[in-house]
Design a protein around this motif. Structure first.
Motif, mmCIF file in Angstrom:
data_model
loop_
_atom_site.group_PDB
_atom_site.id
_atom_site.type_symbol
_atom_site.label_atom_id
_atom_site.label_comp_id
_atom_site.label_asym_id
_atom_site.label_seq_id
_atom_site.Cartn_x
_atom_site.Cartn_y
_atom_site.Cartn_z
ATOM 1 N N LEU A 228 0.820 -1.210 0.000
ATOM 2 C CA LEU A 228 0.000 0.000 0.000
ATOM 3 C C LEU A 228 0.856 1.263 0.000
ATOM 4 O O LEU A 228 0.409 2.320 -0.459
ATOM 5 C CB LEU A 228 -0.929 0.003 1.227
ATOM 6 C CG LEU A 228 -1.987 -1.103 1.261
ATOM 7 C CD1 LEU A 228 -2.708 -1.114 2.604
ATOM 8 C CD2 LEU A 228 -2.995 -0.910 0.131
ATOM 9 N N PHE A 229 2.077 1.141 0.520
ATOM 10 C CA PHE A 229 2.953 2.305 0.590
ATOM 11 C C PHE A 229 3.308 2.829 -0.795
ATOM 12 O O PHE A 229 3.650 4.003 -0.958
ATOM 13 C CB PHE A 229 4.232 1.935 1.352
ATOM 14 C CG PHE A 229 5.055 3.126 1.773
ATOM 15 C CD1 PHE A 229 4.533 4.063 2.642
ATOM 16 C CD2 PHE A 229 6.342 3.295 1.300
ATOM 17 C CE1 PHE A 229 5.287 5.172 3.037
ATOM 18 C CE2 PHE A 229 7.098 4.384 1.674
ATOM 19 C CZ PHE A 229 6.576 5.330 2.557
ATOM 20 N N LEU A 230 3.198 1.961 -1.795
ATOM 21 C CA LEU A 230 3.458 2.385 -3.175
ATOM 22 C C LEU A 230 2.532 3.524 -3.582
ATOM 23 O O LEU A 230 2.942 4.446 -4.298
ATOM 24 C CB LEU A 230 3.278 1.197 -4.120
ATOM 25 C CG LEU A 230 3.448 1.477 -5.619
ATOM 26 C CD1 LEU A 230 4.862 1.950 -5.916
ATOM 27 C CD2 LEU A 230 3.137 0.231 -6.432
ATOM 28 N N ILE A 231 1.273 3.469 -3.135
ATOM 29 C CA ILE A 231 0.313 4.522 -3.463
ATOM 30 C C ILE A 231 0.795 5.858 -2.905
ATOM 31 O O ILE A 231 0.759 6.889 -3.590
ATOM 32 C CB ILE A 231 -1.082 4.194 -2.882
ATOM 33 C CG1 ILE A 231 -1.563 2.838 -3.387
ATOM 34 C CG2 ILE A 231 -2.080 5.279 -3.214
ATOM 35 C CD1 ILE A 231 -2.841 2.368 -2.729
ATOM 36 N N GLY A 237 4.063 11.816 -4.429
ATOM 37 C CA GLY A 237 5.137 12.495 -5.164
ATOM 38 C C GLY A 237 4.619 13.323 -6.316
ATOM 39 O O GLY A 237 5.098 14.436 -6.570
ATOM 40 N N ILE A 238 3.606 12.791 -7.025
ATOM 41 C CA ILE A 238 3.022 13.530 -8.154
ATOM 42 C C ILE A 238 2.276 14.764 -7.664
ATOM 43 O O ILE A 238 2.413 15.861 -8.214
ATOM 44 C CB ILE A 238 2.081 12.611 -8.958
ATOM 45 C CG1 ILE A 238 2.875 11.485 -9.631
ATOM 46 C CG2 ILE A 238 1.315 13.411 -10.017
ATOM 47 C CD1 ILE A 238 2.011 10.419 -10.272
ATOM 48 N N ILE A 251 9.309 4.894 -10.881
ATOM 49 C CA ILE A 251 9.531 4.562 -9.469
ATOM 50 C C ILE A 251 8.639 3.389 -9.058
ATOM 51 O O ILE A 251 9.060 2.508 -8.300
ATOM 52 C CB ILE A 251 9.255 5.797 -8.583
ATOM 53 C CG1 ILE A 251 10.338 6.854 -8.831
ATOM 54 C CG2 ILE A 251 9.193 5.423 -7.104
ATOM 55 C CD1 ILE A 251 10.053 8.187 -8.184
ATOM 56 N N ALA A 252 7.410 3.364 -9.581
ATOM 57 C CA ALA A 252 6.495 2.260 -9.274
ATOM 58 C C ALA A 252 7.066 0.923 -9.748
ATOM 59 O O ALA A 252 6.925 -0.096 -9.070
ATOM 60 C CB ALA A 252 5.135 2.512 -9.932
#
Length: 435
Positions: A228-231, A237-238, A251-252
């Motif tokens: 979930l930290f990917l979100i 960041g965006i 990065i994803a």
């Protein structure tokens, strides 16, 4: 006959004919557009202009986000991330009647929000949940309907490749604003599916899970946090301008790959297959964008958008009726056309009309993507419908009946999102992304 009218007729008739005989959408658009261009100018210049338009249409830094997000989704689909999200979803929704159905819906929302792919969500979550639901005595058609109906939430909850395509073709609408605008409509779609699943589960007598201990719940959440930290990394960041959507997509890929190596679910020898899978999907999307650029040039020359706008405005000048007509057209189109080409074709036609009535381009983008997302679960072409049926090993005909209540609810939510712009614009306005 006027040259522009002749080109428009060639374009429309050729596209319709090629689609009817079963030609791929990208091929149909490309051949029809080139033939229409030949009717406007000589053969050599037509081919040269077509090649230039294809290059110009795909020569975009923003478009690089699509192959990276596709690759990230394929890595997640193979990297054991879906199972951890399903366990997390089970803890969140386990106390509701028909708990496994609600787990499926919440897991699709989570996985879709990370991978950005409805098809990937339907395949990954459906293949895991199906055996669990069958073991608990759930009806297989009901299971498949729940999985199929909730999978497209990932096309609205960011990151979304379809919203990136809309940003490109709409003249540069902020991707960050579109991403933020997709959250509430996507969550509403998921909640609508949960309401339908709740009612159907009560009628069928499906029970809830036993309450899990706090210790087990915490362990499950901690196990899911890295996924979930990917979100937070990508979307955060965006939004805060740390990096662009394209850089965020790269990065994803790196993050999901490292996570999969940590989980030991992907090995180095698996990478060629993963890259090949993502390349197949990406090539289709990019080719569609390229040939649609040729068609956009022909449409602009023949003034097809202007003709359609004049026709609509001649019928009525009521924005609510115009938006309703657009919704009906898009819902019909979505039943036989994938979202990407549909966005590329109909955004240049409908967006100028909407803008003339003061409709925000971000709100309109969510409306058009919501419409076309419904098309992914409707016959005869719906890719999510076919993948969901294949995963469940069922015939499509048997799934349609239990899908109908979900259709009704999602269309109702679509109308709410269409006529209440603040649903889409609340979060972007909160972050100062739209005025």
């Amino acid at each position: 006959m006027d040259v522009a009218l002749q080109a428009a007729l060639i374009l429309l008739i050729c596209v319709a004919f090629l689609l009817i005989i079963g030609a791929p959408i990208a091929v149909s658009l490309g051949i029809a557009s080139v033939l229409a261009m030949i009717s406007i100018m000589d053969f050599n210049n037509s081919l040269l202009t077509s090649a230039q338009r294809m290059f110009a249409g795909t020569n975009s830094f923003t478009l690089l986000a699509i192959p990276f997000f596709v690759l990230a989704g394929v890595i997640m689909n193979n990297g054991g991330i879906a199972l951890r999200l399903i366990n997390c979803a089970k803890v969140l929704s386990g106390r509701l009647p028909g708990s496994l159905a609600h787990t499926n819906i919440v897991a699709n929302m989570m996985f879709g929000s990370i991978s950005g792919s409805a098809v990937a969500a339907a395949a990954a979550v459906g293949s895991t949940m199906g055996p669990l639901q069958a073991k608990e005595g759930y009806d297989r058609n009901f299971n498949a309907a729940v999985n199929i109906a909730s999978a497209p939430t990932g096309m609205l909850i960011p990151p979304s490749n379809t919203l990136i395509v809309y940003s490109l073709v709409s003249g540069g609408t902020s991707i960050a604003a579109l991403f933020m605008a997709g959250y509430i409509p996507g969550i509403l779609w998921g909640i609508g599916c949960m309401i339908v699943a709740y009612i159907m589960a009560k009628r069928r007598g499906y029970k809830s899970d036993e309450r899990v201990s706090l210790r087990v719940a915490l362990r499950v959440f901690l196990d899911a946090i890295p996924s979930l930290f990917l979100i937070i990394i990508v979307i955060g960041g965006i939004i805060y301008g740390v990096f662009t959507a394209t850089e965020g997509s790269a990065i994803a890929v790196v993050y999901s790959l490292l996570l999969s190596f940590v989980y030991k679910t992907i090995k180095v020898k698996d990478l060629p297959r993963i890259l090949l899978d993502s390349t197949r999907t990406t090539s289709i999307v990019i080719f569609l964008i390229g040939v649609s650029s040729i068609m956009s040039w022909v449409m602009a020359f023949t003034n097809i958008p202007g003709i359609i706008a004049d026709t609509l405005l001649a019928m009525t000048d009521n924005i609510y009726i115009i938006l309703l007509i657009m919704n009906i057209v898009l819902l019909i189109v979505g039943t036989f056309m994938d979202p990407t080409p549909a966005v590329l074709i109909f955004t240049p036609i409908f967006l100028p009309i909407a803008l003339s009535f003061g409709v925000d381009p971000v709100h309109f983008g969510i409306m058009i993507v919501f419409n076309l997302s419904i098309g992914t679960i409707t016959p005869p072409v719906g890719p999510v419908l076919f993948v969901g049926a294949k995963v469940a090993n069922l015939k499509i005909e048997s799934i349609i009946k239990p899908l109908i209540p979900f259709f009704v609810v999602t269309v109702a939510i679509l109308l709410i999102v269409t006529y209440i712009p603040s649903i889409s614009l609340f979060i972007p306005e909160l972050f100062g992304l739209v005025k």
